[in-house]
Scaffold this active site. Sequence first.
Site, PDB file in Angstrom:
ATOM      1  N   CYS A 146       0.787  -1.124  -0.104  1.00  0.00           N
ATOM      2  CA  CYS A 146       0.052  -0.150   0.089  1.00  0.00           C
ATOM      3  C   CYS A 146       0.688   0.879  -0.083  1.00  0.00           C
ATOM      4  CB  CYS A 146      -1.019  -0.517   1.767  1.00  0.00           C
ATOM      5  SG  CYS A 146      -2.240   1.429   1.088  1.00  0.00           S
ATOM      6  N   ASP A 148       0.401   4.150   1.786  1.00  0.00           N
ATOM      7  CA  ASP A 148       0.687   4.286   3.255  1.00  0.00           C
ATOM      8  C   ASP A 148       2.520   4.239   3.192  1.00  0.00           C
ATOM      9  OD1 ASP A 148       0.971   4.588   5.810  1.00  0.00           O
ATOM     10  OD2 ASP A 148      -1.329   3.296   6.166  1.00  0.00           O
ATOM     11  N   HIS A 214      -2.478  -4.441   4.977  1.00  0.00           N
ATOM     12  CA  HIS A 214      -1.820  -3.994   5.815  1.00  0.00           C
ATOM     13  C   HIS A 214      -3.092  -3.531   7.161  1.00  0.00           C
ATOM     14  CE1 HIS A 214      -2.871   0.248   6.348  1.00  0.00           C
ATOM     15  NE2 HIS A 214      -2.655   0.882   4.735  1.00  0.00           N
ATOM     16  N   CYS A 225      -6.451  -0.068   6.294  1.00  0.00           N
ATOM     17  CA  CYS A 225      -6.031   0.752   5.120  1.00  0.00           C
ATOM     18  C   CYS A 225      -7.375   1.989   5.326  1.00  0.00           C
ATOM     19  CB  CYS A 225      -5.873  -0.205   4.507  1.00  0.00           C
ATOM     20  SG  CYS A 225      -5.392   0.146   2.378  1.00  0.00           S
TER      21      CYS A 225
END
Length: 493
Positions: A146, A148, A214, A225
């Site tokens: 991701c 992130d 995640h 997420c």
Amino acid sequence: MSDQVSDQGTDLDRRAQLFNQRLHPLTDASANARLFDYESRVKESFDRIVPVLKEVAAMQCEPRFEERALELIRAELGYELPREEITNAWVSGLDMRRLFAMSVFKTYRRISDEFYTHDPLRGRDQQGFDAFLQGCGFHLLDVTPCADGRLAHAISYVLRLPYAGVRRKSYAGSLFDVENTVQKWAETELMRFREGRPNTADAPTRYLKTVMYHFSSVDPSHQGCAAHGSDDELAARAGLERLQAFQQAIENTYCCGASVDLLLIGLDTDTDAIRVHVPDRDSHIDLTRWVDGQKLYEMTRGMAPEQARGHILELVRAHAAEHSRACGGESPAEGMLRLIARLIENNMSQIDYVRVYHQGGYADIGHAERFIGAGIGFEEIQLRNLTYFAYLATVEEGAADMDVGIKIFSGLNVSRGLPVPVIVRYDYHGGVPGARERAIEHCERIAGALKARYPKLCADGLLHCLRAVRDCDAGAPIEVVGCSLQSQSAAAH
């Protein structure tokens, strides 16, 4: 300087020895100490910016302000700021937003140059990993975490793999672009056929596509997420569906014999422990079943190293056999099992890394990124919560990813009156005629589109953009080609 380096190395060894008795038998304590030193140095260089600029702001009415301010910035932040940024302050005061963005960009440039010049993570040493990967039956490991920032360290820290030996491309929610990945697969296979890299086309190896989603063990309802509403099941399912779409696209386009293997990994962003959904031989994956790295850590922590290593592999085998019986499929090839066992083994070091250096869990369980990276590249970003990354060729295509990043930084920076620092970056292949010029044009177009998409932030000095390109064939550092801070009068990005 050599004495300084020697002292630093001794200190790292001392710290490693101090914690040696408390660690898992497969943990590399020396590597943990070295990685923590790098993480600390880089993040502290960003985190010192605000305190130093507060000192500068407080001394504006004091004697010798200009000289003292420039000297403080040089001593504490390690770089020079343009003198006119300080000397003109008596007219309308310091523009702290400009100074903050400028400091972030200079800090990024410094750590980026260090990465390419000195390889502090030793991630270019990929020969041993390439041999191991091919021995497991794969010629490329392509990982999509991701976007992130809490997963930016997935390769070099969480999985402990050489970054140069892994293809990494991050997307919000791990929802990678299927068409782009099919194109990358084709490029890889063509390179095998034409150049024999990383091995020849007749070698019985496969392309391994991996998604890393995640979740949060500390606050699962709010710190999972964001792209999937902190719904762990949805995050895993969406990642699997994207993997299956890619596999189907390859088979539909290039026939079944050209198939790929799939792997799904979950990451607890609070502890960095992974869980691996072991596929069967046909890459069928059960979202409700996985091998839990944290559980295997506890089960093997009292063993000798070789015993622990063998036990992890046996547990992975047993899990795979049980999964295959349940779904009526065949167990995966031995190479897949050995690779999964190696990833879990590597993760033992990271679990201890978080235990020792972050008291068992990160203090910043949410977002704490320092800047947004947008475009194509950023190989040097290998640290957790340093960067929110938006992979994009155009702002329109990556609008959702960029909007998530701006939303994150509205809370991190804008709410405190600080600007959002955005670094637009395009890597190019220097051997291709005109590639550098096209990369610069990409940067200019994206920067202009950012200004059009977020006009108020730009007008208020709350979004600044650095533009950079890099010849990835030359292995050279980045080249800065423009910045919204280049002149006081410049309004265009």
